[in-house]
Design an enzyme around this catalytic site. Structure first.
Site, PDB file in Angstrom:
ATOM      1  N   SER A 219       0.849  -1.196   0.000  1.00 29.39           N
ATOM      2  CA  SER A 219       0.000   0.000   0.000  1.00 29.39           C
ATOM      3  C   SER A 219       0.882   1.242   0.000  1.00 29.39           C
ATOM      4  O   SER A 219       2.041   1.188   0.436  1.00 29.39           O
ATOM      5  CB  SER A 219      -0.855  -0.005   1.270  1.00 29.39           C
ATOM      6  OG  SER A 219      -1.454   1.262   1.482  1.00 29.39           O
TER       7      SER A 219
ATOM      8  N   TYR B  51      -1.705  -0.413  10.478  1.00 25.44           N
ATOM      9  CA  TYR B  51      -1.858  -0.829   9.070  1.00 25.44           C
ATOM     10  C   TYR B  51      -0.585  -0.486   8.296  1.00 25.44           C
ATOM     11  O   TYR B  51      -0.047  -1.316   7.561  1.00 25.44           O
ATOM     12  CB  TYR B  51      -3.070  -0.130   8.455  1.00 25.44           C
ATOM     13  CG  TYR B  51      -3.296  -0.450   6.986  1.00 25.44           C
ATOM     14  CD1 TYR B  51      -3.902  -1.643   6.597  1.00 25.44           C
ATOM     15  CD2 TYR B  51      -2.923   0.448   5.990  1.00 25.44           C
ATOM     16  CE1 TYR B  51      -4.115  -1.930   5.252  1.00 25.44           C
ATOM     17  CE2 TYR B  51      -3.128   0.174   4.644  1.00 25.44           C
ATOM     18  CZ  TYR B  51      -3.732  -1.020   4.282  1.00 25.44           C
ATOM     19  OH  TYR B  51      -3.940  -1.303   2.948  1.00 25.44           O
TER      20      TYR B  51
HETATM   21  P1  NAD Z   1     -11.562  -5.846   0.061  1.00 27.35           P
HETATM   22  O1  NAD Z   1     -12.014  -5.687   1.470  1.00 27.35           O
HETATM   23  O2  NAD Z   1     -12.452  -5.476  -1.050  1.00 27.35           O
HETATM   24  O3  NAD Z   1     -11.098  -7.347  -0.163  1.00 27.35           O
HETATM   25  C1  NAD Z   1     -10.283  -8.003   0.742  1.00 27.35           C
HETATM   26  C2  NAD Z   1     -10.250  -9.473   0.399  1.00 27.35           C
HETATM   27  O4  NAD Z   1      -9.396 -10.099   1.346  1.00 27.35           O
HETATM   28  C3  NAD Z   1     -11.606 -10.152   0.487  1.00 27.35           C
HETATM   29  O5  NAD Z   1     -11.691 -11.122  -0.539  1.00 27.35           O
HETATM   30  C4  NAD Z   1     -11.540 -10.878   1.830  1.00 27.35           C
HETATM   31  O6  NAD Z   1     -12.307 -12.079   1.857  1.00 27.35           O
HETATM   32  C5  NAD Z   1     -10.067 -11.225   1.885  1.00 27.35           C
HETATM   33  N1  NAD Z   1      -9.599 -11.475   3.236  1.00 27.35           N
HETATM   34  C6  NAD Z   1      -9.577 -10.604   4.286  1.00 27.35           C
HETATM   35  N2  NAD Z   1      -9.088 -11.254   5.354  1.00 27.35           N
HETATM   36  C7  NAD Z   1      -8.803 -12.525   4.973  1.00 27.35           C
HETATM   37  C8  NAD Z   1      -8.291 -13.662   5.624  1.00 27.35           C
HETATM   38  N3  NAD Z   1      -7.960 -13.657   6.923  1.00 27.35           N
HETATM   39  N4  NAD Z   1      -8.138 -14.822   4.917  1.00 27.35           N
HETATM   40  C9  NAD Z   1      -8.484 -14.860   3.615  1.00 27.35           C
HETATM   41  N5  NAD Z   1      -8.962 -13.819   2.943  1.00 27.35           N
HETATM   42  C10 NAD Z   1      -9.138 -12.678   3.626  1.00 27.35           C
HETATM   43  O7  NAD Z   1     -10.167  -5.078  -0.002  1.00 27.35           O
HETATM   44  P2  NAD Z   1      -9.343  -4.418  -1.213  1.00 27.35           P
HETATM   45  O8  NAD Z   1      -9.521  -2.978  -1.122  1.00 27.35           O
HETATM   46  O9  NAD Z   1      -9.577  -5.129  -2.482  1.00 27.35           O
HETATM   47  O10 NAD Z   1      -7.862  -4.724  -0.680  1.00 27.35           O
HETATM   48  C11 NAD Z   1      -7.046  -5.745  -1.207  1.00 27.35           C
HETATM   49  C12 NAD Z   1      -5.608  -5.490  -0.778  1.00 27.35           C
HETATM   50  O11 NAD Z   1      -5.204  -4.216  -1.278  1.00 27.35           O
HETATM   51  C13 NAD Z   1      -5.408  -5.438   0.724  1.00 27.35           C
HETATM   52  O12 NAD Z   1      -4.196  -6.065   1.057  1.00 27.35           O
HETATM   53  C14 NAD Z   1      -5.337  -3.951   1.024  1.00 27.35           C
HETATM   54  O13 NAD Z   1      -4.602  -3.681   2.180  1.00 27.35           O
HETATM   55  C15 NAD Z   1      -4.663  -3.451  -0.234  1.00 27.35           C
HETATM   56  N6  NAD Z   1      -4.899  -2.024  -0.509  1.00 27.35           N
HETATM   57  C16 NAD Z   1      -6.160  -1.536  -0.717  1.00 27.35           C
HETATM   58  C17 NAD Z   1      -6.340  -0.179  -0.977  1.00 27.35           C
HETATM   59  C18 NAD Z   1      -7.706   0.436  -1.208  1.00 27.35           C
HETATM   60  O14 NAD Z   1      -7.798   1.674  -1.297  1.00 27.35           O
HETATM   61  N7  NAD Z   1      -8.766  -0.312  -1.331  1.00 27.35           N
HETATM   62  C19 NAD Z   1      -5.235   0.673  -1.032  1.00 27.35           C
HETATM   63  C20 NAD Z   1      -3.957   0.140  -0.829  1.00 27.35           C
HETATM   64  C21 NAD Z   1      -3.807  -1.218  -0.583  1.00 27.35           C
END
Ligand code: NAD
Length: 253
Positions: free
Chosen positions: A140, A153
């Protein structure tokens, strides 16, 4: 069909970036396994992905060693040896450090950092044996930018970057590349949950958030997925241990 016949495993593939990534790999000919914890969401994602290709859903928690090992074994048994592992599963809890409970701290670290450690630990021996493999860790922009509420985080994602570098060096001569992607703000359910937490209508929340991003908007999950595919493809054949920012300029300041 850059990934024809390749086997890809995406953790957290039921939603947001993971779902978009699974779709992009399927569209490029890969066989894809996705894991997630929530069964109804995993089923819904699988239904939506089946129009793009061959997808294997596996329910489980990345932070549990037995589940992580089962993800790898089941993917390899049903689809074949894993060519690409995308460690995407993650959670985001934003609050000041002293407001964090110990249990919340453990959850963030267990999913964001330990989950990547476990899935990689079990996927790597097969990759080493075949002298072939790519790992993409989803970090991130919070790994670089300090912000109120982001101590835990941000530390989990900064830790992920160093883990990425060390894994890359451990396997630099084994035909295995390990890189990280650092998204900025992305329009996913994670963002919608944050708007609800702050008691804001999504439109208002999004307007305020976009104003802080140099490009004036958040990313679409497909834009992050395309960068993940780049890191997984031969187009990035001389990249390992890198952190690729895909953040609309947020960390350029
Ligand atoms: P989201 O909440 O839409 O999806 C998260 C996914 O992770 C879901 O499929 C959930 O089932 C799975 N998950 C969570 N905990 C889990 C566990 N213990 N075991 C198995 N699966 C698990 O989130 P997103 O926004 O798509 O984020 C995906 C990645 O991108 C994350 O690592 C997040 O930190 C990173 N990220 C997101 C953003 C953003 O703005 N959305 C920005 C930077 C980084």
């Amino acid at each position: 069909m850059r990934f024809g016949k390749q086997v890809v495993f995406v953790t957290g593939g039921s939603s947001g970036i993971g779902l978009a990534t699974a779709k992009a790999f399927l569209s490029e000919g890969a066989k894809v396994a996705i894991s997630a914890r929530n069964l109804p969401r995993l089923r819904a994602a699988t239904r939506s992905l089946r129009t793009f290709g061959d997808v294997l859903p596996i329910r489980g928690d990345v932070s549990k060693a037995t589940d992580a090992q089962r993800f790898v074994l089941e993917t390899e048994r049903r689809l074949g040896p894993i060519d690409v592992l995308v460690n995407n599963a993650g959670i985001w809890i934003e609050k000041d450090l002293e407001a964090f409970t110990e249990a919340e701290y453990d959850r963030v670290m267990d999913i964001n950092l330990k989950g990547t450690f476990l899935c990689s630990k079990y996927a790597l021996p097969g990759m080493v044996k075949r002298r072939r493999g790519v790992i993409v860790n989803v970090a991130s922009d919070s790994a670089f930018l300090g912000a109120p509420g982001s101590a835990v985080y941000g530390a989990s994602k900064a830790g992920l970057l160093l883990m990425t570098k060390c894994m890359a060096l451990e396997h630099a001569r084994d035909g295995i590349r390990v890189n990280a992607i650092c998204p900025g703000e992305v329009r996913t359910p994670m963002m919608e949950a944050d708007a609800r937490r702050l008691g804001l209508r999504f439109g208002e929340y999004y307007r305020r958030l976009s104003a802080r991003i140099p490009m004036g908007r958040a990313a679409d999950p497909d834009e992050i997925a395309r960068s993940i595919l780049f890191l997984a493809s031969d187009e990035s054949s001389f990249m390992t241990g890198a952190a690729l920012s895909v953040d609309g300029g947020s960390t350029a300041r």
